[in-house]
Design an enzyme around this catalytic site. Structure first.
Site, PDB file in Angstrom:
ATOM      1  N   SER A   1     -11.190   9.188   0.399  1.00 10.80           N
ATOM      2  CA  SER A   1     -11.401   8.247   1.253  1.00 10.80           C
ATOM      3  C   SER A   1     -12.576   8.201   2.349  1.00 10.80           C
ATOM      4  O   SER A   1     -13.069   9.301   2.561  1.00 10.80           O
ATOM      5  CB  SER A   1     -10.197   8.023   2.104  1.00 10.80           C
ATOM      6  OG  SER A   1      -9.095   7.767   1.364  1.00 10.80           O
TER       7      SER A   1
ATOM      8  N   GLU B   1       1.022  -1.322   0.117  1.00 10.35           N
ATOM      9  CA  GLU B   1      -0.037  -0.166   0.007  1.00 10.35           C
ATOM     10  C   GLU B   1       0.762   1.204  -0.034  1.00 10.35           C
ATOM     11  O   GLU B   1       0.380   2.429   0.346  1.00 10.35           O
ATOM     12  CB  GLU B   1      -0.960  -0.072   1.110  1.00 10.35           C
ATOM     13  CG  GLU B   1      -1.991  -1.122   0.938  1.00 10.35           C
ATOM     14  CD  GLU B   1      -2.759  -1.432   2.227  1.00 10.35           C
ATOM     15  OE1 GLU B   1      -3.724  -1.004   2.578  1.00 10.35           O
ATOM     16  OE2 GLU B   1      -2.344  -2.100   3.097  1.00 10.35           O
TER      17      GLU B   1
ATOM     18  N   SER C   1      -5.202  -4.003   1.033  1.00  6.20           N
ATOM     19  CA  SER C   1      -5.484  -3.516  -0.333  1.00  6.20           C
ATOM     20  C   SER C   1      -5.781  -4.629  -1.104  1.00  6.20           C
ATOM     21  O   SER C   1      -5.461  -4.752  -2.375  1.00  6.20           O
ATOM     22  CB  SER C   1      -4.214  -2.967  -1.034  1.00  6.20           C
ATOM     23  OG  SER C   1      -3.894  -1.645  -0.460  1.00  6.20           O
TER      24      SER C   1
HETATM   25  N1  LIG Z   1     -16.050 -13.561   3.122  1.00  9.70           N
HETATM   26  C1  LIG Z   1     -16.318 -12.564   2.323  1.00  9.70           C
HETATM   27  N2  LIG Z   1     -17.632 -12.709   1.584  1.00  9.70           N
HETATM   28  C2  LIG Z   1     -17.850 -11.841   0.488  1.00  9.70           C
HETATM   29  N3  LIG Z   1     -16.782 -10.995   0.069  1.00  9.70           N
HETATM   30  C3  LIG Z   1     -15.536 -10.910   0.596  1.00  9.70           C
HETATM   31  C4  LIG Z   1     -15.321 -11.713   1.789  1.00  9.70           C
HETATM   32  N4  LIG Z   1     -14.075 -11.448   2.232  1.00  9.70           N
HETATM   33  C5  LIG Z   1     -13.441 -10.616   1.405  1.00  9.70           C
HETATM   34  N5  LIG Z   1     -14.506 -10.049   0.659  1.00  9.70           N
HETATM   35  C6  LIG Z   1     -14.332  -9.181  -0.540  1.00  9.70           C
HETATM   36  O1  LIG Z   1     -12.941  -9.086  -0.741  1.00  9.70           O
HETATM   37  C7  LIG Z   1     -12.377  -7.747  -0.462  1.00  9.70           C
HETATM   38  C8  LIG Z   1     -11.094  -7.683   0.263  1.00  9.70           C
HETATM   39  O2  LIG Z   1     -11.026  -8.277   1.357  1.00  9.70           O
HETATM   40  P1  LIG Z   1     -10.603  -8.257   2.957  1.00  9.70           P
HETATM   41  O3  LIG Z   1     -10.891  -8.967   4.020  1.00  9.70           O
HETATM   42  O4  LIG Z   1     -11.392  -6.813   3.109  1.00  9.70           O
HETATM   43  O5  LIG Z   1      -9.292  -7.836   2.751  1.00  9.70           O
HETATM   44  P2  LIG Z   1      -8.255  -6.307   2.717  1.00  9.70           P
HETATM   45  O6  LIG Z   1      -7.452  -6.248   3.917  1.00  9.70           O
HETATM   46  O7  LIG Z   1      -7.241  -6.713   1.679  1.00  9.70           O
HETATM   47  O8  LIG Z   1      -8.978  -5.342   2.414  1.00  9.70           O
HETATM   48  C9  LIG Z   1     -13.630  -7.140   0.398  1.00  9.70           C
HETATM   49  O9  LIG Z   1     -13.773  -5.642   0.368  1.00  9.70           O
HETATM   50  C10 LIG Z   1     -14.887  -7.845  -0.009  1.00  9.70           C
HETATM   51  O10 LIG Z   1     -15.192  -7.164  -1.391  1.00  9.70           O
END
Ligand SMILES: Nc1ncnc2c1ncn2[C@@H]1O[C@H](COP(=O)(O)OP(=O)(O)O)[C@@H](O)[C@H]1O
Ligand SMILES: [Mg+2]
Length: 351
Positions: free
Chosen positions: A324, A16, A189
């Site tokens: 943001s 990031e 990210s």
């Molecule tokens: N269990 C889940 N069910 C549905 N969508 C998910 C799930 N986990 C992650 N996502 C999707 O993936 C994206 C990135 O996952 P996230 O856990 O937020 O990781 P990061 O820390 O990289 O942001 C989320 O914003 C969402 O769109």
């Protein structure tokens, strides 16, 4: 009142890096320059610390690296100093406060916070514990489980288990139906995050995720809306209203976060009052549970079929660009970015 010296750390060795440079530019532009002398210290992707002495407009796209000079914070608590190495020799600046505008590993994960604790310099945001448990998705889950807040069902996988990936896949298939989300435990990210719709994609997703971390989380896919809430404060944190992410891609992956202009944020989306109340309460509960300080953005899903709130993750140094979600949610509450930056600095000094 004499001016305070503030070091803003930005860039860093994480995926990031670029977004951090933009966050730092927004933060510096919105600081009270009559009150603070700002020292922007950029960390290159290789981990080299440099003081940027040019304009704040040079922060994005690493334009700051050219012309910057070697500089670093001393861990010595008796000094509280930034060492600067210019052509004419070394000088020291006494540091009053640090604003770590770093996202991801080596910044949002407690490592920089550890250095600042050693140096005993006040700093904005969460301490070592809150930073590291919030960065690590598996450990966040353990803490949030105690609060009884729903999370996606998950299967943890470690590097050792990955030596026999067939067994890992069998273990996952026993617990979760497809599609599943495969994530490195320490990520941001969306780097390393994939959605697997089949056994083949699960194999690929696991092989890919393990490149980013020694632990992986595999989760049931939640079908629903992505809702985020901003938290501000120390022991009596305040929650903002909520905002919705409308991702341009199948999920909010790296490209749709930063490259695809089609992704949108919507403040105060149409949701039942009770749901919003829960989202706000859960946000401060989770912030307290991880021992948060200063700021965090707490991310949830609202499940389509049930309307239930499902916790996804907490970010202790959320994106801070002018578009943001974090600053926008506070603007909606009548707190301008300028005031927000000032409050965050004040929280570095107060309980
Ligand atoms: N269990 C889940 N069910 C549905 N969508 C998910 C799930 N986990 C992650 N996502 C999707 O993936 C994206 C990135 O996952 P996230 O856990 O937020 O990781 P990061 O820390 O990289 O942001 C989320 O914003 C969402 O769109
Ligand atoms: Mg996320």
């Amino acid at each position: 009142m004499s001016k305070k010296n503030i070091v803003v750390l930005f860039g860093g060795q994480s995926s990031e890096h670029e977004i951090s440079c933009i966050s730092a530019a927004t933060i510096i532009k919105n600081m009270d320059h009559d009150k603070y002398t700002v020292y922007p210290v950029g960390i290159t992707k290789e981990g080299n610390w440099r003081l940027h002495e040019g304009t704040v407009d040079d922060l994005p796209e690493d334009k700051w690296v050219k012309g910057s000079v070697k500089a670093f914070l001393s861990p010595d608590a008796t000094e509280k100093a930034l060492y600067v190495f210019r052509e004419d020799g070394m000088s020291k600046v006494t540091v009053d406060v640090v604003f770590p505008a770093l996202h991801g590993l080596y910044g949002e994960d407690g490592s920089v916070q550890g250095l600042l604790e050693l140096a005993q310099i006040p700093y904005v945001g969460c301490g070592i514990l809150a930073s590291s448990v919030s960065m690590d998705k598996l450990y966040t889950k353990i803490i949030v489980e105690k609060l009884g807040i729903r999370q996606a069902k998950h299967v943890p996988v470690n590097q050792k288990e990955m030596e026999n990936i067939k067994d890992v896949v069998a273990k996952i298939e026993k617990e979760l139906p497809y599609p599943v989300f495969v994530k490195p435990s320490n990520t941001g990210s969306s780097k390393g995050v994939t959605k697997a719709h089949s056994r083949g994609e699960l194999f690929d997703g696991l092989e890919f995720a393990i490149k980013f971390d020694t632990k992986i989380v595999v989760e049931e896919a939640i079908v629903g809306r992505e809702i985020e809430c901003a938290v501000l404060g120390n022991y009596h944190p305040r929650a903002s209203n909520v905002g919705e992410i409308i991702a341009a891609a199948e999920f909010y992956d790296y490209d749709s976060k930063y490259n695809d202009k089609g992704s949108e944020t919507l403040i105060n989306p149409d949701l039942p009052k009770e749901t919003v109340k829960k989202l706000r309460e859960y946000s401060t509960d989770i912030f307290r549970a991880v021992d948060g300080r200063g700021l965090a953005r707490v991310d949830f899903f609202v499940e389509e079929a049930t309307g239930e709130v499902v916790f996804n993750e907490i970010n202790t140094l959320p994106g801070f660009t002018s578009i943001s979600m974090y600053p926008i949610l506070w603007e909606d509450k009548g707190i301008s970015i300028k005031e927000l930056v000032e409050r965050l600095i004040q929280f570095a000094y107060t309980k």
